[in-house]
Design an enzyme around this catalytic site. Structure first.
Site, PDB file in Angstrom:
ATOM      1  CG  HIS A 110     -23.119 -31.538   4.425  1.00  0.00           C
ATOM      2  ND1 HIS A 110     -24.341 -32.126   4.176  1.00  0.00           N
ATOM      3  CD2 HIS A 110     -22.356 -31.804   3.333  1.00  0.00           C
ATOM      4  CE1 HIS A 110     -24.307 -32.733   3.002  1.00  0.00           C
ATOM      5  NE2 HIS A 110     -23.106 -32.546   2.456  1.00  0.00           N
ATOM      6  CG  ASP A 112     -20.126 -31.246  -0.395  1.00  0.00           C
ATOM      7  OD1 ASP A 112     -20.847 -31.821   0.442  1.00  0.00           O
ATOM      8  OD2 ASP A 112     -20.447 -31.125  -1.598  1.00  0.00           O
ATOM      9  CG  HIS A 267     -25.372 -29.638   0.064  1.00  0.00           C
ATOM     10  ND1 HIS A 267     -24.158 -28.983   0.067  1.00  0.00           N
ATOM     11  CD2 HIS A 267     -25.083 -30.954   0.023  1.00  0.00           C
ATOM     12  CE1 HIS A 267     -23.182 -29.873   0.040  1.00  0.00           C
ATOM     13  NE2 HIS A 267     -23.715 -31.083   0.023  1.00  0.00           N
ATOM     14  NE  ARG A 286     -19.113 -34.619  -3.417  1.00  0.00           N
ATOM     15  CZ  ARG A 286     -18.860 -34.635  -2.114  1.00  0.00           C
ATOM     16  NH1 ARG A 286     -19.793 -34.291  -1.253  1.00  0.00           N
ATOM     17  NH2 ARG A 286     -17.692 -35.018  -1.661  1.00  0.00           N
TER      18      ARG A 286
END
Ligand SMILES: O=C(O)CCC(=O)C(=O)O
Ligand SMILES: [Fe+2]
Length: 299
Positions: A110, A112, A267, A286
């Site tokens: 995906h 983000d 990623h 994150r």
């Protein structure tokens, strides 16, 4: 991350960075910088290197959440941690906590938050708890993948628009776990996930380069073609994006900090540590930098 070539190089933006490239195309480890005390010139050089190398790894940083956020703030504006996910009260609202013990995994390719109109420019990730081995993260270079398509297929996808739908991943969670009250994203409280349209080929706002901008995590279909054609085109693009030549892989250590350009990469975090020895825990924190609305060729 294995270093394929040893070429040390520097980026020219007022200060030299010690850069160890992962390969000929993208990804690099940056040495000799203490993130928590970086100078303004170093931060500018890191920002330039992010655009040049797409994925940057720093080691030996040992940051707390507040320092992680402070560094991100020096690179750009921050979003909240996530449009709908609740990371709990133990972390600041800008932080997204992905905890394997809370079913937090990222084992689907995906980019983000592409299910929002304005997906993040970039993401900055650090491990908080790691399994003894496993849980590596992989990135795919969607610009390189675009370039390595044949010219006729590039011509086809240049014209297309895709729909991205966060309900596939987060719809149930938003409605039933959060009672329809998500977080604030782009100045608005998220109460439902309305599918959004993005160009299949995105033009990078800083370099003008083209990248494939669909992903198996959030893209539901391509507009204006049949279901079978949409599936066929997306399958072709996903298989192509994730060819080994388009990927770098990072083996995490505590103290790492990784930045990626979320406008031209995908990623995937390996979920290979969970089933062994009764299960190991992995927690990642994150923050994401506010991005712009993706622009295609004909917009
Ligand atoms: O856990 C990872 O390595 C990546 C998680 C992820 O997808 C993210 O932080 O955006
Ligand atoms: Fe992610």
């Amino acid at each position: 991350m294995s270093v394929i070539n040893q070429s040390r190089t520097t980026v020219r933006s007022g200060v030299e960075l010690d850069i160890d490239r992962f390969g000929p195309h993208f990804g690099a480890q940056v040495s000799g910088i203490d993130i928590a005390s970086a100078s303004d010139d170093q931060v500018r050089a890191i920002r330039a290197a992010l655009v040049e190398f797409k994925v940057l790894v720093f080691r030996g940083q040992q940051l707390e959440d507040a320092e992680h956020i402070e560094f991100a703030n020096r690179l750009g504006d921050l979003t909240t941690g996530h449009p709908v996910h609740d990371s709990g009260t133990d972390v600041p609202e800008q932080m997204y906590s992905l905890d394997s013990a809370d079913n937090g995994f990222a084992d689907v390719w995906h980019t983000d938050v592409t299910f929002m109109e304005r997906p993040p420019l970039g993401s900055i990730l650090r491990p908080v708890v790691l399994p003894p081995t496993g849980g590596d993260t992989n990135w795919a270079d969607a610009e390189l993948a675009y370039l390595s398509l044949s010219e006729p297929v590039r011509g086809l996808i240049d014209q297309l628009t895709a729909v991205h739908d966060g309900n596939r991943e987060f719809g149930y969670y938003l409605k039933h776990k959060r009672g329809g009250k998500g977080n604030t994203w782009d100045g608005r409280e998220v109460t439902e996930l309305t599918p959004v349209r993005h160009p299949v080929v995105r033009v990078h706002p800083e370099t003008g380069r083209r990248a494939i901008f669909v992903n198996p995590g959030f893209t539901s279909h391509i507009e204006g073609v049949s279901d079978a054609e949409s599936r066929g085109i997306l399958d072709l693009l996903y298989a192509h994006l994730t060819k080994p030549e388009h990927i770098v892989r990072h083996r995490w250590q505590l103290g790492d900090l990784v930045l990626w350009d979320n406008r031209n990469t995908l990623h995937y975090a390996n979920r290979d540590y969970v089933d062994f020895d009764g299960g190991q825990r992995r927690i990642m924190h994150r923050v994401t930098l506010r991005g712009d609305i993706p622009v295609g060729l004909t917009a």
